[in-house]
Structure formats: C-alpha cells, structure tokens
Motif scaffolding. Structure first.
Motif, short mmCIF file in Angstrom:
data_model
loop_
_atom_site.label_atom_id
_atom_site.label_comp_id
_atom_site.label_asym_id
_atom_site.label_seq_id
_atom_site.Cartn_x
_atom_site.Cartn_y
_atom_site.Cartn_z
N LEU A 59 0.81 -1.22 0.00
CA LEU A 59 0.00 0.00 0.00
C LEU A 59 0.84 1.27 0.00
O LEU A 59 0.38 2.32 -0.42
CB LEU A 59 -0.96 0.00 1.19
CG LEU A 59 -2.00 -1.11 1.18
CD1 LEU A 59 -2.84 -1.08 2.45
CD2 LEU A 59 -2.89 -1.01 -0.05
N VAL A 60 2.08 1.17 0.49
CA VAL A 60 3.01 2.29 0.48
C VAL A 60 4.37 1.80 0.00
O VAL A 60 4.67 0.61 0.06
CB VAL A 60 3.16 2.96 1.87
CG1 VAL A 60 1.85 3.59 2.32
CG2 VAL A 60 3.69 1.99 2.91
N VAL A 61 5.17 2.73 -0.48
CA VAL A 61 6.57 2.44 -0.83
C VAL A 61 7.44 3.40 -0.03
O VAL A 61 7.03 4.52 0.27
CB VAL A 61 6.84 2.59 -2.34
CG1 VAL A 61 6.13 1.52 -3.13
CG2 VAL A 61 6.45 3.96 -2.85
N SER A 62 8.61 2.92 0.34
CA SER A 62 9.49 3.75 1.15
C SER A 62 10.68 4.23 0.33
O SER A 62 11.09 3.59 -0.63
CB SER A 62 9.99 2.97 2.37
OG SER A 62 10.72 1.83 1.97
N ALA A 63 11.19 5.39 0.73
CA ALA A 63 12.38 5.97 0.12
C ALA A 63 13.35 6.25 1.26
O ALA A 63 12.98 6.85 2.26
CB ALA A 63 12.04 7.25 -0.62
N ARG A 64 14.59 5.80 1.11
CA ARG A 64 15.61 6.00 2.16
C ARG A 64 16.44 7.23 1.87
O ARG A 64 16.42 7.76 0.78
CB ARG A 64 16.51 4.78 2.24
CG ARG A 64 15.76 3.54 2.69
CD ARG A 64 16.70 2.36 2.75
NE ARG A 64 15.98 1.16 3.08
CZ ARG A 64 16.08 0.54 4.24
NH1 ARG A 64 16.89 0.99 5.17
NH2 ARG A 64 15.39 -0.55 4.47
N GLY A 65 17.17 7.63 2.90
CA GLY A 65 18.13 8.72 2.74
C GLY A 65 17.51 10.08 2.96
O GLY A 65 16.36 10.20 3.37
N PRO A 66 18.31 11.14 2.66
CA PRO A 66 17.80 12.51 2.83
C PRO A 66 16.55 12.71 1.96
O PRO A 66 16.52 12.30 0.80
CB PRO A 66 18.94 13.39 2.34
CG PRO A 66 20.15 12.52 2.38
CD PRO A 66 19.68 11.12 2.17
N GLY A 67 15.54 13.27 2.54
CA GLY A 67 14.28 13.45 1.81
C GLY A 67 13.48 12.18 1.74
O GLY A 67 12.51 12.09 0.99
N GLY A 68 13.89 11.17 2.51
CA GLY A 68 13.20 9.88 2.50
C GLY A 68 11.89 9.94 3.25
O GLY A 68 11.56 10.91 3.92
N GLY A 69 11.16 8.87 3.14
CA GLY A 69 9.86 8.77 3.79
C GLY A 69 9.01 7.77 3.04
O GLY A 69 9.51 6.78 2.51
N TYR A 70 7.74 8.06 2.96
CA TYR A 70 6.80 7.14 2.31
C TYR A 70 5.96 7.86 1.27
O TYR A 70 5.70 9.06 1.37
CB TYR A 70 5.87 6.52 3.35
CG TYR A 70 6.55 5.46 4.17
CD1 TYR A 70 6.52 4.14 3.79
CD2 TYR A 70 7.23 5.80 5.34
CE1 TYR A 70 7.16 3.16 4.54
CE2 TYR A 70 7.87 4.83 6.10
CZ TYR A 70 7.83 3.51 5.68
OH TYR A 70 8.45 2.55 6.43
N ARG A 71 5.54 7.08 0.30
CA ARG A 71 4.59 7.51 -0.73
C ARG A 71 3.52 6.43 -0.86
O ARG A 71 3.78 5.27 -0.55
CB ARG A 71 5.29 7.66 -2.08
CG ARG A 71 6.21 8.83 -2.19
CD ARG A 71 6.63 9.00 -3.67
NE ARG A 71 7.34 10.23 -3.82
CZ ARG A 71 8.65 10.32 -4.00
NH1 ARG A 71 9.38 9.23 -4.07
NH2 ARG A 71 9.23 11.49 -4.12
N LEU A 72 2.38 6.81 -1.38
CA LEU A 72 1.36 5.82 -1.70
C LEU A 72 1.88 4.95 -2.83
O LEU A 72 2.52 5.45 -3.75
CB LEU A 72 0.06 6.49 -2.12
CG LEU A 72 -0.67 7.34 -1.09
CD1 LEU A 72 -1.90 7.98 -1.72
CD2 LEU A 72 -1.04 6.53 0.14
N ALA A 73 1.60 3.66 -2.77
CA ALA A 73 2.05 2.75 -3.82
C ALA A 73 1.19 2.90 -5.08
O ALA A 73 1.63 2.56 -6.17
CB ALA A 73 2.01 1.31 -3.33
N ARG A 74 -0.03 3.40 -4.90
CA ARG A 74 -0.92 3.64 -6.05
C ARG A 74 -1.82 4.82 -5.74
O ARG A 74 -1.81 5.34 -4.64
CB ARG A 74 -1.73 2.38 -6.38
CG ARG A 74 -2.56 1.87 -5.24
CD ARG A 74 -3.27 0.58 -5.66
NE ARG A 74 -4.19 0.14 -4.68
CZ ARG A 74 -4.00 -0.89 -3.86
NH1 ARG A 74 -2.91 -1.60 -3.94
NH2 ARG A 74 -4.92 -1.22 -2.98
#
Length: 151
Positions: A59-74
């Motif tokens: 349901l979500v995708v994650s992004a690592r590093g500076p500016g990281g966090g979560y986004r909706l997968a769709r």
C-alpha cells in the motif's frame, strides 16, 4: 463493535499521506513518518510498526536517505479503506466467536444474536471496501447539514 486503534491510526496516517502527496504534486519528496506523527498526534514508533505492515501489503513504498519517507504505492482512488484496515489488523468481526469455534456459547452453539452481528460485520466490511482513500481526503463522506423547515 470497535475498530481497533491500529486500524483507525493507519487510516488517519494514510489519509494524511494522501493529502500531502496531493498538495505536493507528483514527483515531489516522500513524506516522513515524523511529519505524519506530529500532524496526527500518533506515536512515531507506533506509526513505524503500522507502515511496515502497510509496506508489506503493497500500500506504500518507502524511500531512504535525505528526503526519504513514504509515498502511496498507487493512486488514492485505487486504495480502499478496507485494504488499509486489513493490512494492519485482523479482519473485522462483530461476533465474539473465534475462527476456531462454530459458536460463541460454552457448548459451541451460536448465541441468539449471532446472525445479526455477523451480517452487520459483512455490511461494515462492504462499506469500507466501497470507500476509497480519495473519498476520505476529499471530504466526500461528509453529510450536509439538515435544512431547518420553514413553517
């Protein structure tokens, strides 16, 4: 019947994420859980547990590093509230029967009101499946205030 804290908080956090993504526009940064935790007044460690489950369910995708966090997968329109609740919780049940027993009474019989609660659970599940994350964020679920009748 009560919706657990896990289910309620997951929906609140996902709605916050959907609203932020809509405000930021596509291609902008992921949303940090600390930001969601602060806005929704939910413990960050609790959100981390919930988002691990949401990520495993796609349901979500994650992004690592500076500016990281979560986004909706769709898209928010393609994510139902039922999917979110089921991702972090057990299926909603209104009866006190466990999955292992046939009934809720001591000898395994169903109580007199079993069918009532079971049907209510089905209606609730159906309703949550019919509501998208976009419906929640856009406020489409709010009922208009009743108009006072003029005599």
């Amino acid at each position: 019947m009560r919706l657990s804290t896990k289910g309620r908080y997951a929906v609140m956090a996902m709605a916050d994420l959907a609203r932020r993504e809509g405000a930021l526009g596509e291609g902008d940064r992921a949303v940090a859980l600390a930001e969601i935790a602060a806005r929704q007044q939910i413990s960050l460690s609790y959100l981390e547990q919930l988002f691990a489950r949401l990520r495993r369910r796609g349901l979500v995708v994650s992004a690592r590093g500076p500016g990281g966090g979560y986004r909706l997968a769709r898209e928010a329109e393609a994510t139902s509230i039922a999917e979110i609740v089921l991702a972090v919780d057990e299926p909603l049940r209104a009866t006190r029967c466990s999955a292992k027993s046939k009934g809720c009474m001591l000898k395994g019989e169903r109580c007199l009101t079993h069918d009532l609660w079971e049907e209510m659970g089905r209606h609730l599940q159906s309703y949550l499946a019919s509501v998208s994350l976009a419906d929640v964020v856009s406020g489409r679920l709010a009922r208009p205030e009743p108009q006072a009748e003029v005599a």
